[in-house]
Design a protein around this motif. Structure first.
Motif, short mmCIF file in Angstrom:
data_model
loop_
_atom_site.label_atom_id
_atom_site.label_comp_id
_atom_site.label_asym_id
_atom_site.label_seq_id
_atom_site.Cartn_x
_atom_site.Cartn_y
_atom_site.Cartn_z
N LEU A 198 0.82 -1.20 0.00
CA LEU A 198 0.00 0.00 0.00
C LEU A 198 0.85 1.26 0.00
N ALA A 199 2.12 1.13 0.36
CA ALA A 199 2.97 2.32 0.46
C ALA A 199 4.43 1.94 0.25
N GLY A 200 5.20 2.95 -0.13
CA GLY A 200 6.65 2.80 -0.19
C GLY A 200 7.27 3.58 0.95
N TYR A 201 8.53 3.31 1.24
CA TYR A 201 9.18 3.94 2.39
C TYR A 201 9.36 5.44 2.22
N SER A 202 9.34 5.90 0.98
CA SER A 202 9.47 7.34 0.75
C SER A 202 8.21 7.92 0.14
N SER A 203 7.12 7.17 0.18
CA SER A 203 5.91 7.61 -0.50
C SER A 203 5.07 8.55 0.37
N ASP A 204 4.33 9.41 -0.29
CA ASP A 204 3.44 10.32 0.43
C ASP A 204 2.30 9.57 1.09
N ILE A 205 1.83 8.49 0.46
CA ILE A 205 0.67 7.79 1.00
C ILE A 205 0.99 7.15 2.35
N SER A 206 2.23 6.70 2.53
CA SER A 206 2.61 6.12 3.81
C SER A 206 2.55 7.16 4.92
N HIS A 207 3.10 8.33 4.64
CA HIS A 207 3.07 9.41 5.63
C HIS A 207 1.63 9.86 5.88
N GLU A 208 0.84 9.95 4.80
CA GLU A 208 -0.56 10.37 4.96
C GLU A 208 -1.33 9.34 5.78
N PHE A 209 -1.15 8.07 5.46
CA PHE A 209 -1.86 7.01 6.18
C PHE A 209 -1.49 7.04 7.65
N ASN A 210 -0.21 7.19 7.93
CA ASN A 210 0.26 7.26 9.32
C ASN A 210 -0.39 8.43 10.04
N ASP A 211 -0.38 9.60 9.42
CA ASP A 211 -0.96 10.78 10.04
C ASP A 211 -2.46 10.58 10.29
N LEU A 212 -3.16 10.00 9.32
CA LEU A 212 -4.60 9.78 9.48
C LEU A 212 -4.89 8.82 10.63
N VAL A 213 -4.12 7.74 10.69
CA VAL A 213 -4.33 6.75 11.76
C VAL A 213 -4.07 7.36 13.13
N VAL A 214 -2.96 8.07 13.25
CA VAL A 214 -2.61 8.70 14.53
C VAL A 214 -3.70 9.68 14.94
N LYS A 215 -4.18 10.48 14.01
CA LYS A 215 -5.20 11.48 14.34
C LYS A 215 -6.52 10.83 14.74
N ILE A 216 -6.89 9.74 14.07
CA ILE A 216 -8.12 9.04 14.44
C ILE A 216 -7.99 8.46 15.83
N MET A 217 -6.84 7.85 16.13
CA MET A 217 -6.62 7.27 17.45
C MET A 217 -6.66 8.35 18.53
N GLU A 218 -6.04 9.48 18.26
CA GLU A 218 -6.03 10.57 19.24
C GLU A 218 -7.44 11.11 19.48
N GLN A 219 -8.20 11.31 18.41
CA GLN A 219 -9.55 11.84 18.56
C GLN A 219 -10.46 10.85 19.28
N SER A 220 -10.29 9.56 18.99
CA SER A 220 -11.14 8.54 19.62
C SER A 220 -10.84 8.37 21.09
N GLY A 221 -9.61 8.60 21.49
CA GLY A 221 -9.24 8.39 22.89
C GLY A 221 -9.29 9.63 23.74
#
Length: 525
Positions: A198-221
């Motif tokens: 789904l992502a490469g180590y230098s890809s934008d989608i990896s960084h975006e996915f990470n940011d989205l997941v972290v933000k969802i976890m923070e908002q949910s908790g």
């Protein structure tokens, strides 16, 4: 004497003051009367309850309160009665003896985005729909046979992580190990589910996915006033629902694209060469299986990718930080792994008892979800002679249990050795250590997460020499944490020295965590 205008205003306002005082008195008396049969807890303020006693690290605040009021404690959070459990025996009574009565969920407002709670194996109540999704998860995603069959895929993904580190070292480029670990976890899951990276180590989608997941976890908790005062959900005073909707929409768009591409390609057939999870799920839908729909598939993917990538990455980061904070433990782990020749495989993990002890100790000190996922009482039950009212929220403070001196010797010290001669496991049978929960609501992704964490950690330790550099001492490391639905590291700004000896060459690097993203960097010296 003639009354002034001010006197008249006061006389007119006096009945209203009396009425407000009477309401507060009645409300407080009612609450206090109900609390007599509930577990003890701090005295709540009128209307707002105990909200002000929770800070930005509520797991720590509740652990401190439990030392005063006991391991079974009541808090009033606005209109929400909350029961906090902080002992293994009481957790066992709640999650096993009363598992059915306490198997529903308290749904945070943020989880209601796109009606996720109606199609989520995590948030659905213990209903027929939930049982169907749970059965599909168990039979299509996390069977031993499927996980064994995908071992080679995970080995390749971990090797790509090591190759990425090595190549950047040769180029004298900085490496964000936290992000790299997330990318590895993401590709481990996407390869198993979709047969693609789904992502490469230098890809934008990896960084975006990470940011989205972290933000969802923070908002949910994060504590949200709209959860404590439901009428406020109409205005979303903290903007939590609005932000979560934006993050969730983007993730659902990613999954929509993958699913639509698979359907459009015509691969979903009985003669398909693909044996991944998505193919199996789409086959069930195509065969008219009433137990699952395309909507269910999207929300299942949301559950597993958000929880699986974030918790795996955070656990790996905590384990590495604790090892560098305790270099003698790192040396011991390295010695165990270096005695093994060749590339570490999943089948070899059972040969490394100290590695397994490190992971257990990391789960003890830094459980991925410090309160597990909140439960809800579907009916009134009795625990330890106290009444647990219907609709109460149930929080199991596994973070507090992991640091309880009555359970663990030196509870605040990182000591994997405590598990070497212990049969305690993390699979929900030993309530001293239940980072994945227990009972019917135990995390269904535990088998895959368990393999991923051990394999990634073993590979990183096996491939690198780690030690603190530039005179920095272990005591100078900042081991603080940030609370969300999972625990993350914060305020980390320390370095370590790494020596790698691939193909008879030696490279040296810096290892750096930066605030606030809690990212781990390697940099060529």
């Amino acid at each position: 004497m003639k009354e002034t205008g001010a006197d008249m205003d006061y006389l007119n306002f006096l009945p209203l003051l009396c009425f407000i005082w009477a309401c507060i008195h009645v409300f407080t008396s009612y609450k206090l009367g109900r609390r007599k049969s509930l577990p003890p807890g701090p005295r709540p303020l009128p209307f707002i309850g105990n909200i002000f006693q929770l800070g930005d690290k509520p797991h720590q605040d509740l652990a401190k309160l439990s030392k005063t009021f006991g391991p079974l404690m009541t808090l009033e959070l606005g209109s929400l009665t909350t029961i906090v459990i902080s002992s293994p025996d009481l957790a066992k009574e709640a999650l096993i003896k009363h598992d059915q009565a306490l198997s529903s969920r308290t749904i945070p407002g943020n989880v209601r985005v796109y009606n996720h709670h109606n199609n989520s194996v995590v948030w659905l109540p213990s209903s027929t729909h939930w049982r169907n999704l749970r059965k599909i998860s168990a039979t299509q995603m996390f069977t031993v046979q499927r996980l064994d069959a995908s071992q080679e895929v995970r080995r390749k993904k971990v090797q790509q992580l090591l190759d990425f580190v090595y190549e950047n070292c040769k180029k004298d480029q900085a490496i964000d190990i936290g992000q790299a670990a997330f990318t590895t976890a993401l590709n481990l899951m996407s390869s198993t589910f979709f047969s693609i990276d789904l992502a490469g180590y230098s890809s934008d989608i990896s960084h975006e996915f990470n940011d989205l997941v972290v933000k969802i976890m923070e908002q949910s908790g994060r504590p949200n006033l709209a959860d404590y005062f439901p009428i406020l959900s109409l205005v979303d005073p903290q903007g939590a629902y609005k932000r979560t909707k934006i993050y969730t929409e983007r993730l659902l768009q990613i999954f929509d694209g993958i699913i639509n591409d698979r359907i459009a390609s015509g691969r979903t057939s009985k003669v398909s060469q693909s044996h991944d999870v998505l193919e199996s799920l789409l086959m069930l839908v195509k065969e008219g299986n009433s137990e699952i729909s395309l909507l269910d598939i999207k929300h299942l993917l949301l559950d597993y990718f958000v929880a699986g990538t974030d918790t795996t990455t955070r656990t790996l980061e905590w384990a590495m930080a604790e090892l560098l904070h305790n270099p003698e433990k790192l040396a011991k782990a390295k010695g165990e792994l270096r005695a093994f020749e060749g590339v570490v495989q999943e089948a070899d993990l059972s040969k490394f008892p100290y590695l397994q002890a490190i992971v257990k100790e990391t789960f003890r000190l830094h459980p991925p979800a410090p309160f597990l996922v909140p439960r809800k009482a579907e009916s009134e039950v009795e625990i330890s002679r106290f009444r647990i009212p219907k609709n109460a929220q149930i929080l199991v403070n596994v973070w507090a249990m992991g640091r309880d001196a009555s359970i663990w010797q030196n509870p605040y010290s990182f000591e994997p050795e405590r598990f070497l001669d212990s049969k305690i496991d993390v699979r929900g049978r030993d309530f001293e250590l239940i980072p994945f929960g227990a009972g019917r609501r135990i995390c269904p992704g535990l088998p895959l997460a368990h393999r991923m964490v051990h394999l990634m950690l073993a590979s990183l330790i096996h491939s690198f020499e780690w030690k603190l550099a530039n005179g920095m001492k272990a005591k100078d490391m900042d081991m603080n944490e940030t609370f969300g639905l999972t625990l993350r590291k914060t305020e980390l700004s320390w370095q370590s020295h790494i020596s790698i000896k691939p193909k008879q060459q030696t490279f040296s690097f810096h290892f750096l965590f930066l605030y606030p993203e809690s990212k781990l960097y390697l940099m060529n010296l």
